[in-house]
Design a protein around this motif. Structure first.
Motif, PDB file in Angstrom:
ATOM      1  N   GLY A 264       0.801  -1.220   0.000  1.00  0.00           N
ATOM      2  CA  GLY A 264       0.000   0.000   0.000  1.00  0.00           C
ATOM      3  C   GLY A 264       0.828   1.261   0.000  1.00  0.00           C
ATOM      4  N   ALA A 265       0.149   2.360   0.198  1.00  0.00           N
ATOM      5  CA  ALA A 265       0.819   3.664   0.185  1.00  0.00           C
ATOM      6  C   ALA A 265       1.839   3.745   1.319  1.00  0.00           C
ATOM      7  CB  ALA A 265      -0.212   4.781   0.321  1.00  0.00           C
ATOM      8  N   GLN A 266       2.895   4.499   1.073  1.00  0.00           N
ATOM      9  CA  GLN A 266       3.977   4.653   2.053  1.00  0.00           C
ATOM     10  C   GLN A 266       4.146   6.139   2.353  1.00  0.00           C
ATOM     11  OE1 GLN A 266       7.523   2.641   0.851  1.00  0.00           O
ATOM     12  NE2 GLN A 266       8.813   3.840   2.191  1.00  0.00           N
ATOM     13  N   GLN A 267       4.356   6.449   3.618  1.00  0.00           N
ATOM     14  CA  GLN A 267       4.546   7.839   4.023  1.00  0.00           C
ATOM     15  C   GLN A 267       5.786   8.407   3.328  1.00  0.00           C
ATOM     16  OE1 GLN A 267       5.244   8.373   8.203  1.00  0.00           O
ATOM     17  NE2 GLN A 267       4.554  10.482   8.160  1.00  0.00           N
ATOM     18  N   ARG A 268       5.631   9.587   2.689  1.00  0.00           N
ATOM     19  CA  ARG A 268       6.728  10.184   1.938  1.00  0.00           C
ATOM     20  C   ARG A 268       7.547  11.152   2.782  1.00  0.00           C
ATOM     21  NH1 ARG A 268       2.877  11.689  -3.027  1.00  0.00           N
ATOM     22  NH2 ARG A 268       1.592  12.170  -1.238  1.00  0.00           N
ATOM     23  N   TYR A 269       6.925  11.783   3.735  1.00  0.00           N
ATOM     24  CA  TYR A 269       7.591  12.758   4.602  1.00  0.00           C
ATOM     25  C   TYR A 269       6.784  12.861   5.897  1.00  0.00           C
ATOM     26  CZ  TYR A 269       3.960  15.429   2.260  1.00  0.00           C
ATOM     27  OH  TYR A 269       2.743  15.815   1.748  1.00  0.00           O
ATOM     28  N   TRP A 270       7.393  13.455   6.917  1.00  0.00           N
ATOM     29  CA  TRP A 270       6.739  13.589   8.210  1.00  0.00           C
ATOM     30  C   TRP A 270       5.433  14.370   8.061  1.00  0.00           C
ATOM     31  CZ3 TRP A 270       7.102  11.244  12.610  1.00  0.00           C
ATOM     32  CH2 TRP A 270       6.503  11.800  13.732  1.00  0.00           C
ATOM     33  N   GLY A 271       4.344  13.819   8.537  1.00  0.00           N
ATOM     34  CA  GLY A 271       3.042  14.467   8.470  1.00  0.00           C
ATOM     35  C   GLY A 271       2.248  14.135   7.209  1.00  0.00           C
ATOM     36  N   ASP A 272       2.766  13.279   6.349  1.00  0.00           N
ATOM     37  CA  ASP A 272       2.073  12.902   5.112  1.00  0.00           C
ATOM     38  C   ASP A 272       1.005  11.873   5.447  1.00  0.00           C
ATOM     39  OD1 ASP A 272       1.318  12.302   2.524  1.00  0.00           O
ATOM     40  OD2 ASP A 272       3.107  11.123   2.072  1.00  0.00           O
ATOM     41  N   ASN A 273      -0.289  12.279   5.413  1.00  0.00           N
ATOM     42  CA  ASN A 273      -1.331  11.313   5.751  1.00  0.00           C
ATOM     43  C   ASN A 273      -1.887  10.596   4.521  1.00  0.00           C
ATOM     44  OD1 ASN A 273      -1.489  13.936   6.627  1.00  0.00           O
ATOM     45  ND2 ASN A 273      -3.557  13.856   7.314  1.00  0.00           N
ATOM     46  N   GLN A 274      -1.572  11.063   3.321  1.00  0.00           N
ATOM     47  CA  GLN A 274      -2.058  10.381   2.129  1.00  0.00           C
ATOM     48  C   GLN A 274      -1.076   9.307   1.680  1.00  0.00           C
ATOM     49  OE1 GLN A 274      -2.666  12.883  -1.244  1.00  0.00           O
ATOM     50  NE2 GLN A 274      -3.711  11.303  -2.402  1.00  0.00           N
ATOM     51  N   GLY A 275       0.187   9.611   1.729  1.00  0.00           N
ATOM     52  CA  GLY A 275       1.208   8.655   1.303  1.00  0.00           C
ATOM     53  C   GLY A 275       1.357   8.611  -0.198  1.00  0.00           C
ATOM     54  N   GLY A 276       2.363   7.920  -0.633  1.00  0.00           N
ATOM     55  CA  GLY A 276       2.623   7.759  -2.061  1.00  0.00           C
ATOM     56  C   GLY A 276       2.823   6.294  -2.386  1.00  0.00           C
ATOM     57  N   TRP A 277       2.704   5.967  -3.642  1.00  0.00           N
ATOM     58  CA  TRP A 277       2.841   4.587  -4.117  1.00  0.00           C
ATOM     59  C   TRP A 277       4.212   4.446  -4.764  1.00  0.00           C
ATOM     60  CZ3 TRP A 277      -1.113   1.283  -2.979  1.00  0.00           C
ATOM     61  CH2 TRP A 277      -2.290   1.870  -2.517  1.00  0.00           C
ATOM     62  N   PRO A 278       5.184   3.864  -4.052  1.00  0.00           N
ATOM     63  CA  PRO A 278       6.539   3.758  -4.590  1.00  0.00           C
ATOM     64  C   PRO A 278       6.649   2.769  -5.752  1.00  0.00           C
ATOM     65  CG  PRO A 278       6.471   3.246  -2.236  1.00  0.00           C
ATOM     66  CD  PRO A 278       5.072   3.357  -2.712  1.00  0.00           C
ATOM     67  N   VAL A 279       7.331   3.212  -6.786  1.00  0.00           N
ATOM     68  CA  VAL A 279       7.576   2.398  -7.963  1.00  0.00           C
ATOM     69  C   VAL A 279       9.039   2.579  -8.351  1.00  0.00           C
ATOM     70  CG1 VAL A 279       6.964   2.043 -10.394  1.00  0.00           C
ATOM     71  CG2 VAL A 279       5.195   2.661  -8.760  1.00  0.00           C
ATOM     72  N   MET A 280       9.682   1.504  -8.800  1.00  0.00           N
ATOM     73  CA  MET A 280      11.084   1.561  -9.202  1.00  0.00           C
ATOM     74  C   MET A 280      11.242   0.845 -10.538  1.00  0.00           C
ATOM     75  SD  MET A 280      14.395  -0.162  -7.339  1.00  0.00           S
ATOM     76  CE  MET A 280      14.620   0.967  -5.992  1.00  0.00           C
ATOM     77  N   MET A 281      12.192   1.310 -11.338  1.00  0.00           N
ATOM     78  CA  MET A 281      12.504   0.650 -12.609  1.00  0.00           C
ATOM     79  C   MET A 281      13.965   0.221 -12.604  1.00  0.00           C
ATOM     80  SD  MET A 281      10.708   3.086 -15.498  1.00  0.00           S
ATOM     81  CE  MET A 281      11.989   4.314 -15.368  1.00  0.00           C
ATOM     82  N   GLY A 282      14.272  -0.821 -13.353  1.00  0.00           N
ATOM     83  CA  GLY A 282      15.641  -1.279 -13.481  1.00  0.00           C
ATOM     84  C   GLY A 282      15.777  -2.229 -14.652  1.00  0.00           C
ATOM     85  N   LEU A 283      16.974  -2.773 -14.849  1.00  0.00           N
ATOM     86  CA  LEU A 283      17.251  -3.681 -15.963  1.00  0.00           C
ATOM     87  C   LEU A 283      17.765  -5.021 -15.444  1.00  0.00           C
ATOM     88  CD1 LEU A 283      19.153  -1.231 -18.343  1.00  0.00           C
ATOM     89  CD2 LEU A 283      16.722  -1.787 -18.363  1.00  0.00           C
ATOM     90  N   THR A 284      17.443  -6.085 -16.174  1.00  0.00           N
ATOM     91  CA  THR A 284      17.956  -7.416 -15.841  1.00  0.00           C
ATOM     92  C   THR A 284      18.100  -8.238 -17.110  1.00  0.00           C
ATOM     93  OG1 THR A 284      17.665  -9.390 -14.480  1.00  0.00           O
ATOM     94  CG2 THR A 284      15.677  -8.459 -15.427  1.00  0.00           C
ATOM     95  N   GLN A 285      19.006  -9.194 -17.082  1.00  0.00           N
ATOM     96  CA  GLN A 285      19.139 -10.148 -18.180  1.00  0.00           C
ATOM     97  C   GLN A 285      18.799 -11.558 -17.708  1.00  0.00           C
ATOM     98  OE1 GLN A 285      23.169  -8.951 -19.493  1.00  0.00           O
ATOM     99  NE2 GLN A 285      22.188  -8.420 -21.429  1.00  0.00           N
ATOM    100  N   SER A 286      18.148 -11.660 -16.573  1.00  0.00           N
ATOM    101  CA  SER A 286      17.769 -12.950 -16.009  1.00  0.00           C
ATOM    102  C   SER A 286      16.272 -13.176 -16.177  1.00  0.00           C
ATOM    103  CB  SER A 286      18.121 -12.984 -14.516  1.00  0.00           C
ATOM    104  OG  SER A 286      17.606 -14.145 -13.926  1.00  0.00           O
ATOM    105  N   TRP A 287      15.890 -14.372 -16.616  1.00  0.00           N
ATOM    106  CA  TRP A 287      14.468 -14.678 -16.710  1.00  0.00           C
ATOM    107  C   TRP A 287      13.864 -14.818 -15.316  1.00  0.00           C
ATOM    108  CZ3 TRP A 287      10.653 -14.401 -20.038  1.00  0.00           C
ATOM    109  CH2 TRP A 287       9.442 -15.004 -19.710  1.00  0.00           C
TER     110      TRP A 287
END
Length: 181
Positions: A53-76
């Protein structure tokens, strides 16, 4: 059901905004598909997200944000999900989708183009470390997917999802069988 909860009601702390992300299920490759994979030797641009679920982004953030990350791989195989969750054991993070390219340089170019366009359009806030924090769980994945496909088309680079790659392996196997007859 919670003892303090009456039938037909939700608990007070349930915002009803559970994430729509699901862990990517990576099927095992048969020996033939493994050979096809090794013959192509593609690179995947993977997208990972916070499944809890949403994660607190900064102190006092009651809505939160949805963290997403991108990267590369050559492994199936999915070798990344365990690493993503290991630094913060209270968060469940995993790969949610991948886009495959024929080689590392193509995937890296699409990754850089996508990240730069998202950064320039201010569609996300800086998350923790390499994480991009979106205000809406649907918007993050849909936006990244659209940007990946847009940049791939602009550079005339073919991209495939996992399901499309499996069909590609099967096609190559069928051709190899016909040639071998």
């Amino acid at each position: 059901m919670n003892q303090l909860q009456t039938p037909g009601t939700q608990p007070a702390n349930d915002s009803g905004t559970s994430p729509h992300y699901e862990r990517l299920v990576v099927p095992r490759l048969s020996p033939e598909r493994r050979l096809a994979f090794e013959d192509i030797s593609p690179t995947a641009l993977w997208i990972a997200a916070n499944l809890t679920g949403a994660q607190q982004r900064y102190w006092g953030d009651n809505q939160g944000g949805w963290p997403v990350m991108m990267g590369l791989t050559q492994s199936w195989e999915d070798r990344k999900s365990a690493v993503l969750s290991s630094s913060e054991s209270y968060q469940e993070r995993a790969l949610i989708t991948r886009f495959w390219c024929d080689d590392w340089d193509e995937a890296d170019q699409i990754w850089r183009d996508t990240y730069q366009s998202l950064l320039a359009s201010r569609q996300f806030e800086d998350g923790r470390g390499d994480w991009m924090s979106f205000s809406d769980d649907d918007a993050g994945l849909a936006l990244i997917t659209t940007e990946i496909r847009k940049h791939a088309a602009a550079r005339k680079i073919e991209v495939w999802t996992d399901k499309e790659m499996l069909r590609r392996f099967d096609y190559l196997i069928a051709i190899a069988r016909k040639v071998g007859e």
